[in-house]
Design a protein around this motif. Structure first.
Motif, PDB file in Angstrom:
ATOM      1  N   GLU A 259     -15.104  40.084  65.108  1.00  0.00           N
ATOM      2  CA  GLU A 259     -15.137  39.010  66.102  1.00  0.00           C
ATOM      3  C   GLU A 259     -14.297  39.374  67.326  1.00  0.00           C
ATOM      4  O   GLU A 259     -14.731  39.206  68.461  1.00  0.00           O
ATOM      5  CB  GLU A 259     -14.606  37.685  65.523  1.00  0.00           C
ATOM      6  CG  GLU A 259     -15.326  37.218  64.285  1.00  0.00           C
ATOM      7  CD  GLU A 259     -14.903  37.958  63.007  1.00  0.00           C
ATOM      8  OE1 GLU A 259     -13.736  38.401  62.895  1.00  0.00           O
ATOM      9  OE2 GLU A 259     -15.762  38.121  62.131  1.00  0.00           O
ATOM     10  N   ASN A 260     -13.063  39.872  67.107  1.00  0.00           N
ATOM     11  CA  ASN A 260     -12.196  40.146  68.254  1.00  0.00           C
ATOM     12  C   ASN A 260     -11.996  41.630  68.541  1.00  0.00           C
ATOM     13  O   ASN A 260     -11.521  41.994  69.596  1.00  0.00           O
ATOM     14  CB  ASN A 260     -10.834  39.456  68.100  1.00  0.00           C
ATOM     15  CG  ASN A 260     -10.067  39.961  66.894  1.00  0.00           C
ATOM     16  OD1 ASN A 260     -10.330  41.046  66.371  1.00  0.00           O
ATOM     17  ND2 ASN A 260      -9.092  39.182  66.458  1.00  0.00           N
ATOM     18  N   LEU A 261     -12.357  42.504  67.590  1.00  0.00           N
ATOM     19  CA  LEU A 261     -12.324  43.956  67.773  1.00  0.00           C
ATOM     20  C   LEU A 261     -10.947  44.492  68.165  1.00  0.00           C
ATOM     21  O   LEU A 261     -10.839  45.472  68.884  1.00  0.00           O
ATOM     22  CB  LEU A 261     -13.395  44.395  68.787  1.00  0.00           C
ATOM     23  CG  LEU A 261     -14.825  44.109  68.348  1.00  0.00           C
ATOM     24  CD1 LEU A 261     -15.795  44.288  69.508  1.00  0.00           C
ATOM     25  CD2 LEU A 261     -15.215  45.012  67.181  1.00  0.00           C
ATOM     26  N   GLU A 262      -9.884  43.842  67.675  1.00  0.00           N
ATOM     27  CA  GLU A 262      -8.529  44.365  67.872  1.00  0.00           C
ATOM     28  C   GLU A 262      -8.081  45.141  66.642  1.00  0.00           C
ATOM     29  O   GLU A 262      -7.288  46.069  66.740  1.00  0.00           O
ATOM     30  CB  GLU A 262      -7.552  43.227  68.162  1.00  0.00           C
ATOM     31  CG  GLU A 262      -7.823  42.571  69.498  1.00  0.00           C
ATOM     32  CD  GLU A 262      -6.874  41.434  69.794  1.00  0.00           C
ATOM     33  OE1 GLU A 262      -6.070  41.039  68.917  1.00  0.00           O
ATOM     34  OE2 GLU A 262      -6.929  40.926  70.919  1.00  0.00           O
ATOM     35  N   TRP A 263      -8.560  44.708  65.466  1.00  0.00           N
ATOM     36  CA  TRP A 263      -8.264  45.376  64.208  1.00  0.00           C
ATOM     37  C   TRP A 263      -9.466  45.156  63.295  1.00  0.00           C
ATOM     38  O   TRP A 263      -9.707  44.049  62.842  1.00  0.00           O
ATOM     39  CB  TRP A 263      -6.998  44.810  63.583  1.00  0.00           C
ATOM     40  CG  TRP A 263      -6.632  45.330  62.224  1.00  0.00           C
ATOM     41  CD1 TRP A 263      -7.262  46.286  61.484  1.00  0.00           C
ATOM     42  CD2 TRP A 263      -5.518  44.903  61.438  1.00  0.00           C
ATOM     43  NE1 TRP A 263      -6.610  46.490  60.286  1.00  0.00           N
ATOM     44  CE2 TRP A 263      -5.528  45.645  60.233  1.00  0.00           C
ATOM     45  CE3 TRP A 263      -4.514  43.971  61.631  1.00  0.00           C
ATOM     46  CZ2 TRP A 263      -4.574  45.474  59.239  1.00  0.00           C
ATOM     47  CZ3 TRP A 263      -3.562  43.801  60.638  1.00  0.00           C
ATOM     48  CH2 TRP A 263      -3.596  44.549  59.455  1.00  0.00           C
ATOM     49  N   VAL A 264     -10.241  46.205  63.087  1.00  0.00           N
ATOM     50  CA  VAL A 264     -11.403  46.113  62.205  1.00  0.00           C
ATOM     51  C   VAL A 264     -11.071  46.829  60.907  1.00  0.00           C
ATOM     52  O   VAL A 264     -10.557  47.952  60.914  1.00  0.00           O
ATOM     53  CB  VAL A 264     -12.670  46.721  62.853  1.00  0.00           C
ATOM     54  CG1 VAL A 264     -13.833  46.712  61.872  1.00  0.00           C
ATOM     55  CG2 VAL A 264     -13.044  45.958  64.118  1.00  0.00           C
TER      56      VAL A 264
END
Length: 123
Positions: free
Chosen positions: A80-85
């Motif tokens: 969803e936010n692609l900061e930590w996948v």
């Protein structure tokens, strides 16, 4: 879900190739096998410079593993936010961070007892 016949070494190798294909940076492999009560055998940690690169790394890993090993992740989080996948292949869990988020959570130091292998990249 990870197939039982996929060796961790083969999976790790394909994951690293997937990261390198889209120039993921600061790649570390943490071997957790000698640590009690861990959720998996290995963490692979890397970083991208932006949401776009984190997404590209994630997609590259999943496509390469699916194509070469006929394997899919058991679970994926953080799209969803692609900061930590987080990409969970059961025995191997991949963490794809943006640099500042990786520094903030510093999971390498949380797992300081793990044997760490740093993957040198040529880009």
């Amino acid at each position: 879900m990870t197939k039982e016949n996929t060796s961790p070494d083969a999976l790790i190798s394909v994951i690293i190739d997937g990261i390198e294909d889209v120039k993921g940076k600061a790649i570390n492999i943490l071997d957790l096998r000698d640590i009690e009560n861990t959720v998996c055998d290995y963490f692979i940690i890397c970083e991208g410079n932006s949401n776009t690169q984190v997404s590209a790394i994630t997609n590259s890993i999943q496509k390469k593993v699916s194509k070469e090993l006929k394997d899919n992740p058991w679970h994926t989080e953080g799209l969803e936010n692609l900061e930590w996948v987080l990409i969970d292949y059961v025995n191997v869990v991949v963490h794809v961070f943006q640099k500042q988020v990786r520094e903030y959570y510093d999971i390498e130091s949380l797992w300081g007892d793990a044997k760490t292998t740093v993957i040198e990249t040529s880009y």
